[in-house]
Scaffold this motif. Structure first.
Motif: not given
Length: 453
Positions: A35, A37, A114-115, A117, A120, A125, A127
């Protein structure tokens, strides 16, 4: 109604078949995911900086360079700058993750949002999906049979080689006798297919050595026994695999006139013959021929034994391979094949070659490369300076100034590295021979020398 039932049955069968195929797809054991970020504020900061840099050079109608409003610059370049910033930050973060995890990565990663996720406000995010190289252990070859090839070089082999050299320097005296094997014949000929002359079938004053196999056997049979001045018509059938499709498998007629016959005269096997080859004496020439043949025999035996040893390693190799490494090797093989075809005048593009082409060879090369790397590292089989020098000295034996050749190899980093790779490969072969079941096999000299592999 019956027709509807048939359609339903076919649909069910198709669904079951698709389910079976889906079950056969196995997860890639070498695939890894990390991951990534990104700090949203850092992204926004970098984007703002990038837009300011763009704004200094941007040109918009009605504004001087660098004087357009920030909103206009953002509207024009915002998406592009944001993409570049996120891409750079994601790659930088990916590299950090790889270094932290000490992954041995094969190929390029696939970095995507990212699926699933959670949203935020502070983080973005991603992947990164990638392949790693497998853990490879030293192979167990104790139950594998390896063939070590042998060949005895005899005086007869040396003499036959000298006879070939002698024939290459033969002269031909005019004669009125009937043409026979080893004679040089001069011929006019015209070939016709269904009564029409065909391309490449006509020549004047064409010379060749009868019985040397340069011409089709049936054509030579037609000329054999003719006397100078004689004209003859005879049929010739071209082989099925003849390069010209127009002639392959077809029977044509040749009308040939034998204009001259030259009888072979071989030079005497003496010092004069040796001197014509820039060698001081016949005895030295014979020794040189023997030494050169011995080196060639050893090289060919070593190549055959190496092939057997490598096959042994492949036979006990059982570990997954990174798809990226195999595909990279396959593309390299296709590129080499395309370049070779270009040299032969055949124009071909890489995309013209089927996807399955070279796959088996590429797979074996990657597998063998990983196996050998493991052996070299864990069994300490790296070629030494002494082995490299010995290889250079062996090559240099056939040259006039051996020391100069050795220095050329040893003092050039690239050439020295090439010999070091050969020495390492030889060490791997020796390791296999030491640890496997070895079967000795003798090969006749003629068979060994005829092998072009």
């Amino acid at each position: 109604m019956a027709e509807e039932t048939k359609v339903e049955d076919k649909t069910v069968e198709a669904a079951e078949a698709a389910a079976e195929v889906k079950e056969e797809v196995k997860p890639n054991p070498l695939e890894r995911k990390v991951e990534i970020l990104l700090d949203r504020k850092e992204v926004e900061k970098q984007v703002a900086k990038g837009l300011r840099e763009r704004g200094k050079k941007a040109r918009f109608h009605g504004f001087r360079p660098g004087k357009a409003p920030a909103a206009m610059v953002a509207a024009a370049y915002g998406r592009e700058v944001e993409y570049d910033v996120i891409n750079k930050l994601a790659i930088d973060e990916y590299i950090k993750k790889i270094e932290e995890g000490k992954y041995r990565v094969s190929g390029m990663p696939d970095i995507a949002p990212t699926e699933g996720a959670p949203a935020d406000a502070d983080k973005i995010s991603f992947t990164a999906t990638f392949e790693v190289f497998p853990e490879v252990t030293v192979p167990d070859v104790k139950d594998v049979e390896v063939t070590k090839y042998e060949c005895e070089l005899t005086d007869e082999n040396v003499n036959k080689t000298i006879d070939v050299m002698r024939k290459q320097r033969a002269t031909y005296n005019p004669t009125e006798k009937a043409a026979a094997d080893t004679d040089e014949v001069t011929v006019d000929f015209k070939g016709t297919l269904d009564g029409e002359a065909f391309a490449g079938g006509t020549a004047s004053d064409y010379k060749f050595i009868l019985g040397a196999g340069r011409m089709l056997a049936e054509f030579e049979n037609g000329i054999r026994g003719m006397k100078p001045g004689e004209t003859k018509t005879f049929p010739v059938t071209f082989p099925e695999n003849y390069p010209s499709k127009e002639l392959a498998g077809k029977t044509v007629e040749f009308e040939a006139t034998l204009k001259a016959v030259g009888e072979e005269v071989l030079p005497a096997l003496d010092d004069e013959f040796a001197k014509s080859l820039q060698i001081e004496s016949f005895e030295k020439m014979k020794n040189d021929v023997k030494d050169n043949l011995q080196r060639e025999v050893e090289a060919r035996l070593q190549a055959r034994t190496k092939q057997s040893a490598m096959s042994a390693l492949l036979s006990v190799s059982d570990f997954p391979l990174p798809h990226a490494a195999v595909e990279e090797q396959r593309q390299a093989l296709i590129h080499d094949a395309v370049e070779k075809m270009k040299l032969q005048g055949i124009k071909l593009q890489p995309q013209d070659i089927p996807a399955s082409a070279m796959l088996q060879e590429a797979t074996q090369r990657v597998r063998l490369g990983l196996e050998i790397s493991t052996l070299v590292e864990k069994e300490n089989l790296q070629g030494t300076d002494e082995q490299v020098k010995a290889l250079a000295e062996n090559i240099a034996k056939s040259y006039e100034d051996p020391k100069e050749v050795v220095d050329w190899y040893i003092n050039n980093p690239q050439h020295k590295a090439e010999l070091a790779a050969v020495a390492t490969e030889n060490n791997v072969v020796d390791w296999v021979l030491k640890n496997a079941k070895v079967k000795n096999e003798k090969i006749p000299f003629e068979n060994l020398m005829a092998d072009r592999a």
